[in-house]
Design an enzyme around this catalytic site. Structure first.
Site, PDB file in Angstrom:
ATOM      1  N   ASP A  85      43.473  37.465  41.568  1.00  0.00           N
ATOM      2  CA  ASP A  85      43.716  37.914  42.936  1.00  0.00           C
ATOM      3  C   ASP A  85      45.134  38.447  43.113  1.00  0.00           C
ATOM      4  OD1 ASP A  85      43.696  38.379  45.617  1.00  0.00           O
ATOM      5  OD2 ASP A  85      43.337  36.312  46.225  1.00  0.00           O
ATOM      6  N   ASP A 112      44.022  45.451  46.224  1.00  0.00           N
ATOM      7  CA  ASP A 112      43.748  44.022  46.196  1.00  0.00           C
ATOM      8  C   ASP A 112      42.530  43.743  45.314  1.00  0.00           C
ATOM      9  OD1 ASP A 112      43.497  41.342  46.650  1.00  0.00           O
ATOM     10  OD2 ASP A 112      43.145  41.495  48.801  1.00  0.00           O
TER      11      ASP A 112
END
Length: 472
Positions: free
Chosen positions: A127, A352
Site C-alpha cells: 500500500d 495509490d
C-alpha cells in the site's frame, strides 16, 4: 491515501524478448560424440547446445516437462539477466514476490515479507497510500487494554515477537511514542514507564488496526543471491482489527509503502539507492502469477523499455502525487477546470497501490464519463450496482468501441492504460467502467487496476516517477 483512506518489484519488467539472442549461460551443453577422422590432427569434439528449458533438461531431474508455461519461462530468463547484470555492476538490489489478490477475493496486491530473527513469513497488502507496516500479532504484554476480536484471530497467521531475538517494544514513555510516531496513531495512554506504546490506526473506509509498536529486522533477498537485513524497522504488532474494505480477516497485515519517516520505504530506499519500483500483473491473475516489488538500482531501462515516460514526483506525505496537465479521450482533451489538478487547492492526483478503482474529483469524472459512455451506446447495457454507474454485457464486447483514455502529466509524459484497466471485468458476464466520482475539492486517485501492466519506478532522490507499458 495516508491512514485516512480508501473505498474499497525494480519490479522486474519483462520486455518482448526473442529467445535467439539470450546469452550463452541460459543454455546447457550436452556431449554428442567425439568424431575420430582419418587425419587424427583434424579430430574434433562436438557438443550440442540446448536451451535450459529443453525437455531433456527436466528429464535429467526426473520431470517430464517444465512446471512453467511459455510466458513464465521468458520472465524467468529475463529475471536471470537482471541478476547477472547486478552481479557484474556490483549494484545492490532486493526484490520481494508480489501477486494479485484475486484468489483471496481482494482487489489489492500482496507482497511476501520475512520479519524477525529467525524470520517469520507473511503476505501483506502493498500500500503506497499508507505509512504503517503492521501484521497480526500474539504478543501479550501487561496492561494491554485494547479490545481484541477473538472470533477470527485463530484463523490468521500470527507474528510472535517472543520468538524473535531482534524484537524490541517501543515504550509509551519514550519520545518516539509521544512525538515521532504520533502520525501513525500512537496513543498517549501510559500506565507506567515500561508499558508498550499503543496505536489506533484508522483508514478512510472505517477499518483499522489496534496494537503496540515495536522494532524488528526484515530479511530480504538480494538479486545477487545473498541475504540483506533491514534492521530496527518500526512495525505494528496488531492485536485487534476493525474490519472493512481495507482490513479483513483474510489478510496477514499491511506493508506501508508511503512517504514519511519510519516507513518501510524510508528505511529500504536509504540502504538501496533511493529507488523502488513495481509492476502490477493483471488484477485477475491467480496467485501462481507474480512479479516483484524491487528496491535499488535496476538494469538500464534504455535497453529494455520501448516507451518510457518521466514526470516529477510531488510528495504529499505519505502519498505519491503527480502533476496532471489534463485527460484526453480518443485523442481529444477534455474541458476540466485546472483547479481539479491543483494540490494547493486540495486537489491533485495520487498514485495509490492500495486503492483498487480510480477515483476522480466530480468535475473530471463527469467529463470523462460523458466522453466514454457515448461510444459504448452500441454495447448491450446491464444493470449497474454500487459503486459502479455504467455496466455492459461481456458477450460480444469489442474493446475497439471504447475510446482510448490518457492522463497527461507535467513534462509531456503520457499514461495510456489498456481498455481493460478502465472498462473492467466485474463478473464473467459483465464489465463496468471502473472509475468512480468523488467530492470536489479533494484529491483524485489512480488506483491499482488502472496501474496494472505498467512498470512504475519511484526515484526518491531525484523526485521523479518513471513508467512504461509492460506485460509484467
Amino acid at each position: 491515501m495516508k491512514q485516512r483512506k480508501k473505498t474499497t518489484s525494480t519490479m522486474n519488467w519483462i520486455p518482448p524478448i526473442s529467445l535467439s539472442p539470450i546469452c550463452f549461460f541460459f543454455f546447457f551443453l550436452l556431449p554428442i560424440v567425439a568424431h575420430g577422422l582419418k587425419d587424427q590432427t583434424s579430430a574434433t569434439m562436438r557438443l550440442e547446445l540446448i536451451h535450459r528449458h529443453d525437455p531433456r533438461v527436466f528429464q535429467l531431474h526426473g520431470k517430464k516437462q517444465s512446471p512453467l508455461d511459455k510466458f513464465e519461462r521468458v520472465k524467468e530468463l529475463a529475471h536471470r539477466d537482471m541478476v547477472r547484470y547486478a552481479r557484474r555492476t556490483n549494484l545492490e538490489t532486493f526484490d520481494m514476490p508480489m501477486h494479485a489478490g484475486r484468489d483471496l477475493g481482494a482487489g489489492v496486491y500482496f507482497v511476501q515479507v520475512k520479519v524477525g530473527t529467525p524470520f517469520q513469513r507473511f503476505w501483506l497488502i502493498a500500500d503506497t497510500g499508507s505509512d504503517l507496516t503492521w501484521f497480526n500479532c500474539n504478543y501479550k504484554p501487561q496492561n494491554f487494554t485494547l479490545r481484541r476480536k477473538r472470533r477470527s484471530q485463530s484463523r490468521r497467521r500470527m507474528f510472535s515477537p517472543q520468538r524473535s531475538r531482534t524484537f524490541q517494544p517501543v515504550t509509551c514513555s519514550s519520545q518516539e511514542c509521544k512525538v515521532d510516531l504520533s502520525h501513525l496513531g500512537s496513543l498517549q495512554a501510559c500506565p507506567n514507564t515500561s508499558a508498550p506504546c499503543l496505536y489506533d490506526f484508522r483508514y478512510l473506509d472505517g477499518s483499522g488496526a489496534q496494537g503496540l509498536f515495536g522494532r524488528d529486522t526484515f530479511t530480504v533477498g538480494l538479486t545477487d543471491g545473498r541475504k540483506g537485513k533491514l534492521k530496527d524497522m518500526v512495525i505494528g504488532c496488531t492485536r485487534s482489527m476493525i474490519e472493512g474494505p481495507t482490513v479483513s480477516k483474510k489478510i496477514d497485515g499491511l506493508l506501508g509503502l508511503g512517504l514519511s519517516e519510519d516507513t518501510f520505504v524510508a528505511k529500504a530506499a536509504s540502504q538501496y539507492g533511493g529507488k523502488f519500483s513495481y509492476c502490477l500483473v493483471d488484477h485477475l491473475s491467480h496467485k501462481n502469477i507474480s512479479n516483484f516489488l524491487t528496491f535499488g538500482s535496476t538494469i538500464s531501462k534504455a535497453s529494455l523499455l520501448r516507451e518510457i515516460h518521466t514526470t516529477p514526483l510531488v510528495v504529499v506525505s505519505p502519498n505519491y502525487g503527480l502533476n496532471v496537465v489534463g485527460i484526453s479521450i480518443g485523442g481529444q482533451f477534455l474541458r476540466i477546470p485546472q483547479i481539479v489538478w491543483d494540490f494547493n487547492a486540495n486537489g491533485g492526483v495520487i498514485l495509490d497501490s492500495g486503492t483498487s478503482l480510480t477515483l476522480l474529483a466530480r468535475p473530471a469524472y463527469l467529463a470523462v464519463i460523458e466522453a466514454l459512455v457515448k461510444p459504448l451506446d452500441l454495447v448491450e447495457k446491464m444493470k449497474a450496482f454500487d459503486p459502479f454507474e455504467f455496466c455492459y454485457s461481456s458477450k460480444g464486447f469489442d474493446e475497439n468501441l471504447a475510446p482510448r483514455l490518457a492522463f497527461h502529466f507535467e513534462g509531456g509524459a503520457r499514461f495510456e492504460p489498456p481498455v481493460k484497466s478502465y472498462v473492467i471485468d466485474v463478473t464473467p458476464e459483465q464489465k463496468c467502467i471502473g472509475i468512480i466520482g468523488v467530492d470536489s475539492p479533494g484529491p483524485s486517485i489512480i488506483g491499482n487496476i488502472m496501474q496494472q501492466n505498467h512498470l512504475w519506478e519511484f526515484d526518491l532522490v531525484h523526485k521523479t516517477v518513471q513508467f512504461a507499458p509492460s506485460p509484467c
